[in-house]
Scaffold this motif. Structure first.
Motif, PDB file in Angstrom:
ATOM      1  N   VAL A 160     -10.354  -1.402  -9.943  1.00  0.00           N
ATOM      2  CA  VAL A 160      -9.181  -0.651  -9.481  1.00  0.00           C
ATOM      3  C   VAL A 160      -7.891  -1.345  -9.896  1.00  0.00           C
ATOM      4  CG1 VAL A 160      -7.899   0.103  -7.441  1.00  0.00           C
ATOM      5  CG2 VAL A 160     -10.377   0.377  -7.523  1.00  0.00           C
ATOM      6  N   LYS A 161      -6.963  -0.579 -10.408  1.00  0.00           N
ATOM      7  CA  LYS A 161      -5.628  -1.078 -10.699  1.00  0.00           C
ATOM      8  C   LYS A 161      -4.675  -0.515  -9.656  1.00  0.00           C
ATOM      9  CE  LYS A 161      -1.982  -1.193 -14.207  1.00  0.00           C
ATOM     10  NZ  LYS A 161      -1.567  -0.710 -15.560  1.00  0.00           N
ATOM     11  N   ILE A 162      -4.085  -1.387  -8.853  1.00  0.00           N
ATOM     12  CA  ILE A 162      -3.186  -0.958  -7.777  1.00  0.00           C
ATOM     13  C   ILE A 162      -1.751  -0.959  -8.278  1.00  0.00           C
ATOM     14  CG2 ILE A 162      -2.237  -1.578  -5.530  1.00  0.00           C
ATOM     15  CD1 ILE A 162      -4.948  -2.472  -4.661  1.00  0.00           C
ATOM     16  N   LEU A 163      -1.079   0.164  -8.105  1.00  0.00           N
ATOM     17  CA  LEU A 163       0.309   0.314  -8.548  1.00  0.00           C
ATOM     18  C   LEU A 163       1.226   0.315  -7.340  1.00  0.00           C
ATOM     19  CD1 LEU A 163      -0.280   3.244 -11.076  1.00  0.00           C
ATOM     20  CD2 LEU A 163      -0.320   0.791 -11.561  1.00  0.00           C
ATOM     21  N   ARG A 164       2.166  -0.609  -7.305  1.00  0.00           N
ATOM     22  CA  ARG A 164       3.156  -0.644  -6.240  1.00  0.00           C
ATOM     23  C   ARG A 164       4.383   0.136  -6.677  1.00  0.00           C
ATOM     24  NH1 ARG A 164       1.716  -5.480  -3.104  1.00  0.00           N
ATOM     25  NH2 ARG A 164       0.246  -6.718  -4.310  1.00  0.00           N
ATOM     26  N   ARG A 173       7.706   4.847   1.403  1.00  0.00           N
ATOM     27  CA  ARG A 173       6.533   4.346   0.703  1.00  0.00           C
ATOM     28  C   ARG A 173       6.620   2.837   0.518  1.00  0.00           C
ATOM     29  NH1 ARG A 173       2.987   7.342  -2.433  1.00  0.00           N
ATOM     30  NH2 ARG A 173       3.104   9.588  -2.135  1.00  0.00           N
ATOM     31  N   HIS A 174       7.806   2.366   0.140  1.00  0.00           N
ATOM     32  CA  HIS A 174       8.001   0.926  -0.073  1.00  0.00           C
ATOM     33  C   HIS A 174       7.815   0.172   1.244  1.00  0.00           C
ATOM     34  CE1 HIS A 174      10.600  -2.261  -2.353  1.00  0.00           C
ATOM     35  NE2 HIS A 174       9.476  -2.768  -1.889  1.00  0.00           N
ATOM     36  N   GLN A 175       8.339   0.733   2.330  1.00  0.00           N
ATOM     37  CA  GLN A 175       8.201   0.079   3.626  1.00  0.00           C
ATOM     38  C   GLN A 175       6.731  -0.058   4.018  1.00  0.00           C
ATOM     39  OE1 GLN A 175      10.720   1.927   6.599  1.00  0.00           O
ATOM     40  NE2 GLN A 175      12.268   2.349   5.053  1.00  0.00           N
ATOM     41  N   LEU A 176       5.944   1.005   3.780  1.00  0.00           N
ATOM     42  CA  LEU A 176       4.526   0.942   4.126  1.00  0.00           C
ATOM     43  C   LEU A 176       3.792  -0.072   3.253  1.00  0.00           C
ATOM     44  CD1 LEU A 176       3.817   4.730   4.670  1.00  0.00           C
ATOM     45  CD2 LEU A 176       3.668   2.941   6.397  1.00  0.00           C
ATOM     46  N   GLU A 177       4.195  -0.175   1.987  1.00  0.00           N
ATOM     47  CA  GLU A 177       3.582  -1.184   1.124  1.00  0.00           C
ATOM     48  C   GLU A 177       3.831  -2.580   1.682  1.00  0.00           C
ATOM     49  OE1 GLU A 177       4.720  -0.823  -2.938  1.00  0.00           O
ATOM     50  OE2 GLU A 177       3.885   1.181  -3.163  1.00  0.00           O
ATOM     51  N   TYR A 216      -4.495   3.614  -8.859  1.00  0.00           N
ATOM     52  CA  TYR A 216      -4.143   4.149  -7.544  1.00  0.00           C
ATOM     53  C   TYR A 216      -2.785   3.585  -7.125  1.00  0.00           C
ATOM     54  CZ  TYR A 216      -9.002   5.627  -6.833  1.00  0.00           C
ATOM     55  OH  TYR A 216     -10.229   6.237  -6.935  1.00  0.00           O
ATOM     56  N   ARG A 217      -1.958   4.438  -6.576  1.00  0.00           N
ATOM     57  CA  ARG A 217      -0.732   3.949  -5.944  1.00  0.00           C
ATOM     58  C   ARG A 217      -1.119   3.254  -4.634  1.00  0.00           C
ATOM     59  NH1 ARG A 217       3.718   5.851  -8.411  1.00  0.00           N
ATOM     60  NH2 ARG A 217       3.589   7.814  -9.554  1.00  0.00           N
ATOM     61  N   PHE A 218      -0.543   2.093  -4.413  1.00  0.00           N
ATOM     62  CA  PHE A 218      -0.839   1.351  -3.195  1.00  0.00           C
ATOM     63  C   PHE A 218      -0.504   2.195  -1.968  1.00  0.00           C
ATOM     64  CE2 PHE A 218       0.168  -2.656  -0.550  1.00  0.00           C
ATOM     65  CZ  PHE A 218      -1.119  -2.700  -0.069  1.00  0.00           C
ATOM     66  N   SER A 219       0.611   2.914  -2.041  1.00  0.00           N
ATOM     67  CA  SER A 219       1.020   3.726  -0.896  1.00  0.00           C
ATOM     68  C   SER A 219       0.027   4.847  -0.615  1.00  0.00           C
ATOM     69  CB  SER A 219       2.417   4.317  -1.136  1.00  0.00           C
ATOM     70  OG  SER A 219       2.456   5.047  -2.351  1.00  0.00           O
ATOM     71  N   VAL A 247       7.424  -0.809  -6.796  1.00  0.00           N
ATOM     72  CA  VAL A 247       8.316  -1.600  -7.645  1.00  0.00           C
ATOM     73  C   VAL A 247       7.793  -1.734  -9.069  1.00  0.00           C
ATOM     74  CG1 VAL A 247       9.282  -2.907  -5.729  1.00  0.00           C
ATOM     75  CG2 VAL A 247       7.228  -3.754  -6.880  1.00  0.00           C
ATOM     76  N   ASP A 248       6.526  -1.379  -9.310  1.00  0.00           N
ATOM     77  CA  ASP A 248       5.969  -1.468 -10.658  1.00  0.00           C
ATOM     78  C   ASP A 248       6.510  -0.381 -11.581  1.00  0.00           C
ATOM     79  OD1 ASP A 248       4.394  -3.622  -9.959  1.00  0.00           O
ATOM     80  OD2 ASP A 248       2.689  -2.381  -9.390  1.00  0.00           O
ATOM     81  N   ASP A 249       7.018   0.694 -10.999  1.00  0.00           N
ATOM     82  CA  ASP A 249       7.560   1.804 -11.774  1.00  0.00           C
ATOM     83  C   ASP A 249       6.533   2.324 -12.784  1.00  0.00           C
ATOM     84  OD1 ASP A 249       9.513   3.664 -12.380  1.00  0.00           O
ATOM     85  OD2 ASP A 249      10.412   2.432 -13.965  1.00  0.00           O
ATOM     86  N   SER A 250       5.263   2.395 -12.345  1.00  0.00           N
ATOM     87  CA  SER A 250       4.190   2.896 -13.202  1.00  0.00           C
ATOM     88  C   SER A 250       3.607   4.157 -12.582  1.00  0.00           C
ATOM     89  CB  SER A 250       3.094   1.835 -13.360  1.00  0.00           C
ATOM     90  OG  SER A 250       3.608   0.663 -13.949  1.00  0.00           O
ATOM     91  N   SER A 251       2.875   4.916 -13.385  1.00  0.00           N
ATOM     92  CA  SER A 251       2.277   6.149 -12.894  1.00  0.00           C
ATOM     93  C   SER A 251       0.759   6.093 -13.038  1.00  0.00           C
ATOM     94  CB  SER A 251       2.825   7.354 -13.662  1.00  0.00           C
ATOM     95  OG  SER A 251       2.589   7.206 -15.051  1.00  0.00           O
ATOM     96  N   VAL A 252       0.079   6.929 -12.253  1.00  0.00           N
ATOM     97  CA  VAL A 252      -1.377   7.024 -12.303  1.00  0.00           C
ATOM     98  C   VAL A 252      -1.774   7.746 -13.580  1.00  0.00           C
ATOM     99  CG1 VAL A 252      -3.407   7.994 -11.177  1.00  0.00           C
ATOM    100  CG2 VAL A 252      -1.563   7.003  -9.799  1.00  0.00           C
ATOM    101  N   ARG A 253      -2.584   7.077 -14.407  1.00  0.00           N
ATOM    102  CA  ARG A 253      -2.949   7.654 -15.704  1.00  0.00           C
ATOM    103  C   ARG A 253      -4.445   7.669 -15.969  1.00  0.00           C
ATOM    104  NH1 ARG A 253       1.848   4.746 -19.333  1.00  0.00           N
ATOM    105  NH2 ARG A 253       3.580   5.856 -18.338  1.00  0.00           N
TER     106      ARG A 253
END
Length: 384
Positions: A176-180, A158-162, A193-196, A182-188
């Motif tokens: 939209v809030k994009i979560l990478r 996932r990190h590589q694709l990001e 949205y997770r970038f991946s 490395v952000d160590d965040s979750s969709v709430r």
């Protein structure tokens, strides 16, 4: 204190590579100023007993560790000597990044700061081997990060694709809030949205295929860099893709505002396993529906059924819902779970068919959510 040992030209990324050594104190000071400059670096490894604890012990014993790789995006004056170029690069903290060796660098900083008397008392300096790419492009940095990622703590896929698609992350996304990773965040929420996951959907759109790309071999991922490595390459509708999907998901969120999976579902619609999504965003803000949407829209555009991504927003206000549509989605996905050899792939197939039937103006279930869900379920059950 530093000494240049070699200067080479990397023709692949069109960058001069200077190899040198620097005493541990000077490097610890330099690293402290640039440690956070690369947003695509992995998080610090902090597990007790990790290989990096052993590395710290080795540094104290003056073991020679593998080189650190840096990169500078500073535009340098041509004709300067390697010594002058390196001096200029190392002084420009803002444009200097660590490409490979983050964990080693963190270990070096910790060891030096906690044992200054030991290193200052050495009769000969303890040196760190370093190489730096000078005036390297952003795509060159991304390429080198992937090809250098062969150490003891590899990046996740996932990190590589990001990293591969990072040039698209700065588009204009309404709300939209994009979560990478490395952000160590979750969709709430419906806005997260997770970038991946967005990349999964966009890749499905580009390839007209809802199934995941082959991610077994790291070389396959590295080859993908060719797709975006051209500096003149356009963003190819990534922002449009995200915004069109968001318009569709928001339509469900508005229609079923505050919805959560009920406790009193009729027995014939009850799921055998945990529901796919107990809230609206837990249904739609995932890789499976994004991938299905991407593949469906690509096929509809290819067939001429819709002109492009912009058409989606004009169709959304005309969607026809029924009260139990979200319960149906969970039930149908549960039925597919029971039949599919690969559950995730089965879910992606279902969502592709659903969005295709929903948005095909030549079809019998055009804009009718319930009818499209029913058709998608029947077809998916036959395919999985």
């Amino acid at each position: 204190m530093k000494f240049i040992t070699y200067v080479l030209l990397d023709k692949k990324v069109n960058s001069q590579n200077i190899q040198f050594v620097m005493d541990i104190g000077s490097y610890a000071e330099l690293a402290g100023n640039i440690i956070n400059n690369n947003p695509y670096q992995r998080n610090r490894v902090s597990k007790s007993g990790s290989i990096y604890n052993l590395l710290k012990e080795d540094i104290l014993k003056e073991c020679i560790i593998p080189p650190i790789v840096l990169a500078s995006t500073s535009k340098l004056m041509p004709g300067s000597s390697p010594d002058d170029l390196l001096e200029e690069v190392l002084a420009d903290y803002a444009n200097l990044k660590i490409l490979d060796g983050l964990q080693r660098t963190l270990s070096i900083i910790d060891v030096y700061n906690n044992n200054r008397a030991h290193f200052d008392g050495l009769t000969e300096k303890y040196f760190i081997r370093i190489e730096a790419y000078l005036s390297i492009s952003d795509s060159g940095i991304l390429y080198r990060m992937l090809t250098l990622n062969t150490g003891q703590t590899p990046m996740t896929l996932r990190h590589q694709l990001e990293i591969l698609f990072s040039k698209y992350a700065d588009g204009e996304f309404d709300g939209v809030k994009i979560l990478r990773e490395v952000d160590d965040s979750s969709v709430r929420s419906i806005n997260d949205y997770r970038f991946s996951d967005l990349i999964d959907g966009y890749t499905s759109f580009l390839e007209k295929n809802e199934l995941p790309i082959d991610r077994v071999d790291i070389l396959q991922t590295v080859r993908t860099i060719k797709f975006i490595s051209d500096e003149g390459f356009e963003k190819m509708e990534f922002s449009d893709f995200v915004n069109s999907y968001r318009a569709l998901s928001l339509a469900f969120d508005v229609r079923f505002s505050g919805w959560s999976y009920p406790d009193d579902v009729d027995e014939d619609m009850r799921t055998a396993a945990n529901p796919f999504g107990r809230e609206v965003y837990k249904i739609f803000n995932k890789s499976q529906p994004l991938s299905g949407f991407g593949a469906a829209i690509a096929e509809l555009i290819s067939s001429g059924t819709i002109k492009g991504l912009d058409d989606i927003k004009s169709l959304v206000p005309n969607l026809e819902f029924e009260e139990n549509d979200l319960i149906r989605i969970n039930k149908f996905l549960d039925d597919i779970r029971g039949e599919a050899k690969k559950i995730g792939n089965g879910q992606r197939i279902f969502f592709k068919l659903f969005f295709k039937y929903l948005l095909d103006h030549d079809g019998s279930s055009f804009l009718k959510v319930s009818d499209s869900l029913e058709r998608a379920k029947n077809r998916a059950m036959a395919e999985v």
